[in-house]
Scaffold this active site. Structure first.
Site, PDB file in Angstrom:
ATOM      1  N   GLN A 118     -10.102  10.147  -4.143  1.00  0.00           N
ATOM      2  CA  GLN A 118     -11.326  11.172  -4.068  1.00  0.00           C
ATOM      3  C   GLN A 118     -11.046  12.164  -3.087  1.00  0.00           C
ATOM      4  O   GLN A 118     -11.002  12.255  -1.803  1.00  0.00           O
ATOM      5  CB  GLN A 118     -12.411  10.523  -3.887  1.00  0.00           C
ATOM      6  CG  GLN A 118     -13.647  11.525  -4.281  1.00  0.00           C
ATOM      7  CD  GLN A 118     -14.906  10.594  -4.092  1.00  0.00           C
ATOM      8  OE1 GLN A 118     -15.210   9.539  -4.928  1.00  0.00           O
ATOM      9  NE2 GLN A 118     -15.833  10.919  -3.256  1.00  0.00           N
ATOM     10  N   SER A 121     -13.386  15.908   1.063  1.00  0.00           N
ATOM     11  CA  SER A 121     -13.309  16.583   2.443  1.00  0.00           C
ATOM     12  C   SER A 121     -12.335  17.569   2.790  1.00  0.00           C
ATOM     13  O   SER A 121     -11.308  17.061   2.450  1.00  0.00           O
ATOM     14  CB  SER A 121     -13.705  15.411   3.353  1.00  0.00           C
ATOM     15  OG  SER A 121     -15.200  14.955   2.831  1.00  0.00           O
ATOM     16  N   SER A 153     -10.025   8.424   1.385  1.00  0.00           N
ATOM     17  CA  SER A 153      -9.424   6.776   1.530  1.00  0.00           C
ATOM     18  C   SER A 153      -8.285   6.370   0.324  1.00  0.00           C
ATOM     19  O   SER A 153      -8.632   6.923  -0.776  1.00  0.00           O
ATOM     20  CB  SER A 153     -10.832   6.031   0.979  1.00  0.00           C
ATOM     21  OG  SER A 153     -11.839   6.271   1.981  1.00  0.00           O
ATOM     22  N   GLU A 236     -20.660   7.075  -6.120  1.00  0.00           N
ATOM     23  CA  GLU A 236     -20.199   6.677  -4.742  1.00  0.00           C
ATOM     24  C   GLU A 236     -21.022   6.241  -3.946  1.00  0.00           C
ATOM     25  O   GLU A 236     -20.727   5.024  -3.261  1.00  0.00           O
ATOM     26  CB  GLU A 236     -19.226   7.816  -4.018  1.00  0.00           C
ATOM     27  CG  GLU A 236     -18.721   7.247  -2.821  1.00  0.00           C
ATOM     28  CD  GLU A 236     -17.853   8.364  -1.980  1.00  0.00           C
ATOM     29  OE1 GLU A 236     -17.302   8.088  -1.097  1.00  0.00           O
ATOM     30  OE2 GLU A 236     -18.289   9.603  -2.286  1.00  0.00           O
TER      31      GLU A 236
END
Length: 397
Positions: A118, A121, A153, A236
């Site tokens: 994903q 950020s 991640s 999430e």
């Protein structure tokens, strides 16, 4: 099986039992292809449409499928198999993706043949995610992406990623974003793992240099990226905070086993702390069942944010207690790759204590989630912010 509006419970249960029995009879309880066969039988996500791993049933029936499979000897799904594929990418594409994207990605995400990450950020856009600067420029039917992401991640093992990028810098920051499915094997994608205190490398920096993405990989309309990202983030947070678990499972099970096996540890103060932790975990488990059902339907809301806050804080309490009770085990340390296996049993106390610390940051910081709850649930005054009409290109940086 076609979608049924209001089938009798006994009829649905009989159909599910029949499908599970047929699945196990043909493939066996531990066959390597069981996950794929389960998807094809509509038993992966029963609330999905037929052909996309489901049967068009209400989401709560998924729990019954799991019961039947466990009773037949099938192993429980491993939570570390493809957490972002199943927990965020699939529900996001179900809500916003094209039929072609759903058909292409759901099955290999479920079987973990293709891992997902994903890409949200950035170094200058963490809590203020809508301020991100990664750019996607359209030329014909192809987008070209340049920029950087961080704290991603599983990027080092991912085949695909959900990428949030800025497509219209002259619009206000929330309106100029678009979501894409990006091929992590594109030669312009560079992944640099970040070593964590745990010894693992779950998080990564990701750099995009002239990465091309077909417009067919755009998720929803151009400029709708913020709405799509909210779906992703709600799922999430629900996945983090509202996982289905049996009573006294996971961290609290380890703490309870240690407490029962070591009477020498039982001081009056520690007895109160362990009991309090057990009660918190059990109350959270019961409250999360409803949130988990909402997430399964693709309609999770701020309940997931509350669950995430409670889950992360409770996990930190429990893992700290275990480390205090067994300090020798808490100090054991070695490198570990979460993409391959769980941490070694003889070092889980130290690993989980360290790993619990970033829980209050990843997936939305506790401070941001509490602000959202205060604003949108409790109706408290919002924090000062720039006017929503200010174009992103005019915001000081």
């Amino acid at each position: 099986m076609s979608t049924v509006e209001s089938p009798p419970d006994a009829e649905v249960d009989a159909v599910l039992a029949e499908r599970v029995a047929a699945l196990i009879a043909v493939h066996g309880a531990d066959a390597p292809d069981l996950l794929g066969a389960r998807f094809d039988a509509g038993l992966a996500f029963v609330h999905h449409p037929v052909g996309l791993g489901g049967l068009g049933l209400p989401a709560p029936w998924q729990a019954r499928v799991e019961e039947l499979l466990l009773a037949a000897g099938a192993p429980a799904p491993a939570p570390y198999r493809n957490p972002l594929g199943i927990g965020t990418a699939v529900p996001t594409l179900l809500a916003h993706g094209s039929s072609a994207l759903q058909q292409r990605h759901f099955r290999p995400a479920w079987t973990a043949e293709e891992i997902w990450c994903q890409l949200f950020s950035e170094p200058g856009a963490g809590s203020d995610l809508a301020g991100l600067a990664t750019r996607a420029v359209l030329d014909g039917d192809t987008w070209t992406v340049n920029g950087q992401k961080v704290w991603t991640s599983f990027a080092h093992v991912a085949r695909w990623g959900l990428l949030l990028a800025r497509t219209d810098p002259d619009l206000p920051k929330h309106q100029g974003l678009t979501m894409f499915v990006v091929d992590m094997q594109h030669p312009g994608v560079e992944v640099r793992p970040l070593r964590q205190a745990t010894g693992g490398q779950e998080f990564n920096e990701v750099f995009f240099t002239d990465v091309t993405i077909p417009d067919a990989h755009r998720v929803d309309l151009r400029g709708r990226g913020w709405d799509v990202a909210r779906t992703t983030l709600f799922n999430e947070r629900s996945a983090v905070g509202a996982r289905p678990v049996p009573r006294e499972d996971g961290h609290i099970a380890w703490l309870a086993d240690l407490w029962r096996s070591r009477p020498d540890l039982r001081t009056h103060e520690m007895h109160g702390r362990v009991t309090d932790a057990w009660i918190r975990v059990e109350a959270l488990r019961l409250a999360n069942e409803r949130i988990r059902q909402l997430a399964a339907t693709g309609r999770p809301g701020l309940e997931g944010s509350g669950a995430k806050v409670a889950h992360t804080e409770t996990t930190q309490v429990v893992t700290r207690l275990r480390a205090e009770l067994d300090p020798e085990a808490a100090l054991r340390y070695d490198a570990w790759d979460p993409a391959l296996a769980p941490p070694r049993e003889d070092r889980v106390a130290g690993y989980h204590y360290l790993r619990s610390r970033p829980y209050t940051v990843e997936g939305g910081t506790t401070q941001i989630l509490l602000s959202q709850i205060a604003d949108r649930v409790l109706g408290m005054p919002r924090e000062p912010a720039l006017a929503k009409e200010t174009p992103w290109s005019e915001i000081p940086r």
